[in-house]
Design a protein around this motif. Structure first.
Motif, PDB file in Angstrom:
ATOM      1  N   SER A   1       2.171  -8.705  53.577  1.00 45.70           N
ATOM      2  CA  SER A   1       1.440  -8.992  54.818  1.00 45.70           C
ATOM      3  C   SER A   1       0.461 -10.140  54.615  1.00 45.70           C
ATOM      4  O   SER A   1      -0.256 -10.189  53.612  1.00 45.70           O
ATOM      5  CB  SER A   1       0.672  -7.745  55.276  1.00 45.70           C
ATOM      6  N   THR A   2       0.420 -11.049  55.586  1.00 46.50           N
ATOM      7  CA  THR A   2      -0.524 -12.159  55.534  1.00 46.50           C
ATOM      8  C   THR A   2      -1.244 -12.280  56.871  1.00 46.50           C
ATOM      9  O   THR A   2      -0.701 -11.937  57.924  1.00 46.50           O
ATOM     10  CB  THR A   2       0.191 -13.498  55.233  1.00 46.50           C
ATOM     11  N   VAL A   3      -2.460 -12.797  56.820  1.00 46.87           N
ATOM     12  CA  VAL A   3      -3.273 -12.983  58.021  1.00 46.87           C
ATOM     13  C   VAL A   3      -2.770 -14.202  58.782  1.00 46.87           C
ATOM     14  O   VAL A   3      -2.497 -15.246  58.184  1.00 46.87           O
ATOM     15  CB  VAL A   3      -4.758 -13.177  57.632  1.00 46.87           C
TER      16      VAL A   3
ATOM     17  N   ILE B   1     -10.996  -9.865  59.395  1.00 45.42           N
ATOM     18  CA  ILE B   1     -10.161 -10.923  59.963  1.00 45.42           C
ATOM     19  C   ILE B   1     -10.906 -11.679  61.055  1.00 45.42           C
ATOM     20  O   ILE B   1     -10.937 -12.911  61.067  1.00 45.42           O
ATOM     21  CB  ILE B   1      -8.845 -10.320  60.515  1.00 45.42           C
TER      22      ILE B   1
ATOM     23  N   ILE C   1      -1.703  -9.974  61.831  1.00 46.96           N
ATOM     24  CA  ILE C   1      -1.039 -10.233  60.559  1.00 46.96           C
ATOM     25  C   ILE C   1       0.459 -10.274  60.805  1.00 46.96           C
ATOM     26  O   ILE C   1       0.945  -9.852  61.854  1.00 46.96           O
ATOM     27  CB  ILE C   1      -1.357  -9.164  59.489  1.00 46.96           C
TER      28      ILE C   1
ATOM     29  N   SER D   1       4.233  -9.502  58.609  1.00 48.45           N
ATOM     30  CA  SER D   1       4.830  -8.956  57.386  1.00 48.45           C
ATOM     31  C   SER D   1       6.233  -9.522  57.219  1.00 48.45           C
ATOM     32  O   SER D   1       7.015  -9.588  58.179  1.00 48.45           O
ATOM     33  CB  SER D   1       4.894  -7.426  57.461  1.00 48.45           C
TER      34      SER D   1
ATOM     35  N   GLU E   1      -0.389  -5.632  62.655  1.00 49.58           N
ATOM     36  CA  GLU E   1       0.746  -6.483  62.992  1.00 49.58           C
ATOM     37  C   GLU E   1       1.066  -6.378  64.477  1.00 49.58           C
ATOM     38  O   GLU E   1       1.375  -7.375  65.142  1.00 49.58           O
ATOM     39  CB  GLU E   1       1.958  -6.110  62.151  1.00 49.58           C
TER      40      GLU E   1
ATOM     41  N   ARG F   1      -3.079 -13.098  51.732  1.00 48.44           N
ATOM     42  CA  ARG F   1      -2.234 -11.909  51.565  1.00 48.44           C
ATOM     43  C   ARG F   1      -3.089 -10.661  51.523  1.00 48.44           C
ATOM     44  O   ARG F   1      -4.167 -10.641  50.932  1.00 48.44           O
ATOM     45  CB  ARG F   1      -1.415 -12.004  50.279  1.00 48.44           C
TER      46      ARG F   1
END
Length: 230
Positions: A78-80, A30, A70, A72, A65, A40
């Motif tokens: 979950s996405t960055v 990331i 990220i 959710s 998170e 995702r």
């Protein structure tokens, strides 16, 4: 001064777990930009890549998170999220206040954990010689944990742990790329201030040591930010 290590129960040696190894691997992707904002993160795919079940992957994603890296959502996974420098700065401002307080409390108690701090500095110097940023992150976290635990203030300790110090230290080292030898020597001076029994100087240094990381210039292009890099 007496050595805080007379209470061995307070000293904890952390060992990497599957979830922390997965978290750190994803964290590097990331912060390096390998994972783009909006991408995702699929649990089953990550589990297969790391050769583990989905349980440690799920735990690693919860940690990410909590770090604000990220998000959710139900049914979407979950996405960055965009990684802004504010993520680093806010944590270090809070950490500065906590570690200044911890330094004052343990010094007033005459409980500077000198042996644990010296051991951490030895590891930090070794990491500087080998260029091992992961070892620097772990040993730096151990150094500061020793001081925080020596405060014997449970609320302060819980607040410090809630910041997920080792993970945030890894982020700072990856993004800011400080000189590792300089980092090790600065910790040596932090210890010396405490050994000299100069409470105000030690507290000031503990505070400024953390605030400096909130103000360091970042690697060009390393962060997605909406403000100018200082």
């Amino acid at each position: 001064m007496t050595d805080h290590e007379r209470r061995p129960a307070a000293r904890r040696v952390s060992r990497p777990t599957f979830s922390s190894l997965i978290r750190d691997g994803l964290l590097k992707r990331i912060t390096s930009g390998e994972y783009a904002p909006g991408e995702r993160l699929v649990e089953t795919r990550i589990a297969a890549e790391f050769g583990t079940s989905q349980a440690p992957v799920r735990e690693a994603l919860r940690d990410l998170e909590a770090l604000g890296l990220i998000e959710s959502r139900p049914r979407l996974g979950s996405t960055v999220v965009p990684f802004a420098e504010q993520t680093i700065r806010e944590a270090y401002v809070v950490r500065a206040a906590l570690e200044e307080a911890a330094t004052r409390l343990c010094m007033l108690r005459g409980a500077v954990p000198r042996s644990a701090m010296e051991k951490a500095i030895t590891e930090m110097r070794r990491s500087a010689e080998t260029g091992d940023a992961d070892l620097m992150s772990a040993s730096s976290s151990a150094f500061h944990r020793a001081v925080v635990e020596a405060s014997e203030n449970r609320l302060l300790i819980r607040a410090w742990e809630a910041l997920q110090i080792e993970a945030r230290t890894s982020i700072a080292l990856m993004v800011l790329e400080p000189d590792l030898a300089t980092v090790a020597e600065d910790h040596q001076q932090l210890l010396q201030d405490m050994v000299d029994d100069d409470v105000e100087r030690a507290c000031r240094h503990a505070r400024e040591h953390q605030l400096a990381y909130a103000q360091l210039p970042h690697r060009p292009g390393a962060l997605d930010t909406t403000e100018e890099t200082r």
